[in-house]
Every structure is written in C-alpha cells, then in structure tokens.
Design a protein around this motif. Structure first.
Motif, short mmCIF file in Angstrom:
data_model
loop_
_atom_site.label_atom_id
_atom_site.label_comp_id
_atom_site.label_asym_id
_atom_site.label_seq_id
_atom_site.Cartn_x
_atom_site.Cartn_y
_atom_site.Cartn_z
N ASP A 65 1.53 8.65 3.68
CA ASP A 65 1.26 7.64 2.65
C ASP A 65 2.53 7.09 2.02
OD1 ASP A 65 -1.41 7.92 3.15
OD2 ASP A 65 -1.87 9.09 1.36
N LEU A 69 3.18 1.65 4.11
CA LEU A 69 3.43 0.23 3.87
C LEU A 69 4.68 -0.23 4.62
CD1 LEU A 69 2.77 -2.44 2.57
CD2 LEU A 69 3.84 -1.62 0.45
N ASP A 72 3.71 -0.71 8.12
CA ASP A 72 2.94 -1.95 8.26
C ASP A 72 3.86 -3.16 8.34
OD1 ASP A 72 0.22 -1.58 8.58
OD2 ASP A 72 -0.22 -1.53 6.44
N SER A 92 -4.92 -6.50 0.84
CA SER A 92 -3.84 -5.58 1.21
C SER A 92 -2.89 -6.21 2.21
CB SER A 92 -4.43 -4.30 1.82
OG SER A 92 -5.15 -3.56 0.88
N ILE A 95 -0.21 -8.00 0.46
CA ILE A 95 0.85 -7.10 0.00
C ILE A 95 1.84 -6.85 1.14
CG2 ILE A 95 1.35 -4.76 -0.82
CD1 ILE A 95 -1.31 -4.82 -2.32
N VAL A 96 1.31 -6.62 2.33
CA VAL A 96 2.19 -6.45 3.50
C VAL A 96 3.04 -7.71 3.71
CG1 VAL A 96 2.25 -6.11 6.00
CG2 VAL A 96 0.58 -4.85 4.63
N HIS A 99 5.98 -7.94 1.23
CA HIS A 99 7.05 -7.01 1.58
C HIS A 99 7.78 -7.46 2.84
CE1 HIS A 99 6.59 -3.57 -1.26
NE2 HIS A 99 5.39 -4.08 -1.41
N GLU A 190 -4.99 4.01 1.25
CA GLU A 190 -4.50 2.69 0.85
C GLU A 190 -4.97 2.24 -0.53
OE1 GLU A 190 -3.97 -0.04 4.07
OE2 GLU A 190 -5.01 -1.61 2.97
N GLN A 193 -2.58 3.53 -3.16
CA GLN A 193 -1.16 3.50 -2.84
C GLN A 193 -0.57 2.09 -2.83
OE1 GLN A 193 -3.58 5.10 -1.25
NE2 GLN A 193 -2.99 7.19 -0.72
N TYR A 194 -1.24 1.16 -2.14
CA TYR A 194 -0.63 -0.16 -1.94
C TYR A 194 -0.54 -0.96 -3.24
CZ TYR A 194 -0.27 0.05 3.16
OH TYR A 194 0.09 0.37 4.45
N ARG A 197 2.78 -0.64 -5.08
CA ARG A 197 4.03 -0.89 -4.38
C ARG A 197 4.47 -2.34 -4.57
NH1 ARG A 197 4.93 2.67 -0.20
NH2 ARG A 197 6.93 1.61 -0.03
#
Length: 272
Positions: A65, A69, A72, A92, A95-96, A99, A190, A193-194, A197
């Motif tokens: 975990d 990310l 990903d 989600s 979010i990827v 980043h 996820e 966690q995500y 971030r």
C-alpha cells in the motif's frame, strides 16, 4: 526510485491517432468506461486497462500500500509509450493522472482530471478520513456490498448494483463478476490510501497548462456539491485555473457518453 515489480497488465486498444490513455477509477477495470473508447477511436488510439491488482491485471507481487500509487504512475507512463500522449483519469484514476503529470510532465500532452477524490485537500479532511476508516471497518465486519452502500451514501454517489440480470449478455455477467472482486481490492488497498496522497503541487503549478480539471455539471449542482467534485475546486484555486464542466455527475462518461466524448475532443484537440 526503484522500478515497480513486474505486473502483467490487461490492456485493450482501439482506434488510431495519438495515444489517449484512460485510467479507470476505483473499479480498476478497463470496461468501466463503457462505450467511450469506441466513441473516441476515430481521433485517438485509445488505450484502456485494468489497473494493477484489479480484474485481469496481476499485481506481480503482494500489494504494497505504501507504493501502490507510485506503481500505478509507472504503469501509466509505460502504457503511454515513447511519444507524449493524452490522458483521461476519473476518480482514483484522476489521482493517478495528477501524480503522472507531476512526475513525468514531458510524457503528457494534456491530462483531463475528472473529479479526483483528494480529500486531504479539503478543509474538513479529518472528517472524511475518519469516515473512510469507518467504511473500511464496515468492510472487515460486514463485507464489501454493505461497505460500498455506506461509502456511496456518505459521498453522494449511487451505490453499485449487487446483482446482474440473469438475462444479461455473457460479457456483462463476466464484467460484473470482476467488479465484485474488484470492490474487495479497492476497499482494502485504495479507499483510505489514495485520498491522502496529494501530488507535488509545485510540479503541478509548473505543468498546469497540461492539466484540465474536469467536474460534472450534476456534481456541481448537487446540494452542497458531491464530495468528489470538491477537491478540484481547491486545486483550481491553488493552480490559478478553472474547472471545465462535463455532463452528468461522477459517472458522466457512462450516463452521457456522446457528450462526454465531444468535450474530450474539444479539450484535447482544440485546433481541430
């Protein structure tokens, strides 16, 4: 940064032209975009995929975990290929996408970032983190269907269906079976966690001309605004940009696919 463990990603490609990578949200599944890839195929080589650990994509190693990310992001960068490409991420997946732009701005021509649930950006973030911790506890005690209903009600989304019609086509039955399994992975690895971030905002500021913050018309108009819409309001203020309105709500690409595809073309290829 060490390379991610090898993963065999399930990918689907349609169309021709510059690459457009669709990064799925919490379902993690290529099929979650419905007919959207086909609607965009005359303008782009549309690549969809099951994110690592979901559906038909193996993790390559037990899920970590702390680095999921990051993995990903590396997977998305690899799927873009050698030439810079376009990206659409939702939930989600958005979010990827953020980043990805922060880490590899030179790999992305433009990224549409549709309702990323970066709850850590909100002034009431602590409340939402506590709520998601409670959803996870519900998952552990009562299972995924109950936890998903609690989660959906809390953030203003429609709960996912718990069964599929016995008369549904075989490919829909297969997809539903994957979605059910994917809920377990999402809730465990996820959900909590995500949302915590936050990407490098200085890097995003430098690359803001490559980013289209997208929000659903119905998400904006909902009383108090649907929760997944709100982080983009904070990002827009931080980056000095605006939110581009897309049709529907959090799943507008499913409920209004033709309109959604048209706005994608306008956002990604404004000169055409």
């Amino acid at each position: 940064m060490s390379a991610p463990a090898r993963a065999e990603l399930h990918t689907e490609t349609v169309g021709s032209g510059p690459t457009l990578l669709l990064v799925p949200g919490g379902t993690g599944d290529a099929s979650s975009f419905g007919v959207l890839p086909r609607l965009l195929a005359r303008d782009f080589t549309v690549v969809t995929y099951d994110r690592r650990g979901f559906g038909r994509s193996a993790t390559g190693a037990p899920p970590d975990d702390d680095r999921r990310l990051s993995d990903d992001v590396e997977d998305a960068a690899a799927l873009l290929g050698d030439a810079p490409g376009y990206v659409l991420g939702s939930s989600s997946g958005a979010i990827v996408a953020l980043h990805l732009v922060a880490r590899y701005p030179e790999r992305v021509v433009t990224a549409i970032v549709h309702e990323p649930p970066l709850l850590a950006l909100l002034p009431d973030a602590a409340r939402w983190h506590a709520l998601l911790d409670d959803v996870h506890a519900t998952y552990r005690s009562d299972g995924a269907p109950t936890a998903m209903r609690v989660f959906a009600a809390a953030v203003g989304l429609e709960p996912p269906p718990e069964q599929v019609s016995p008369d549904a086509p075989p490919h829909l039955v297969e997809m539903f079976a994957r979605m059910t399994s994917n809920q377990d992975f999402f809730l465990e690895h996820e959900l909590r966690q995500y949302v915590r971030r936050v990407p490098d905002l200085r890097a995003l500021q430098r690359a803001k001309d490559r980013i289209v913050l997208a929000g659903g018309h119905d998400s904006r108009d909902a009383g108090g605004r649907l929760v997944p819409y709100r982080p983009n309001e904070v990002l827009a203020a931080r980056l000095g940009t605006t939110i581009t309105e897309f049709p529907g709500a959090h799943l507008g690409y499913l409920t209004h696919p033709a309109e959604f595809a048209g706005l994608i073309r306008s956002a990604l290829t404004p000169d055409r």
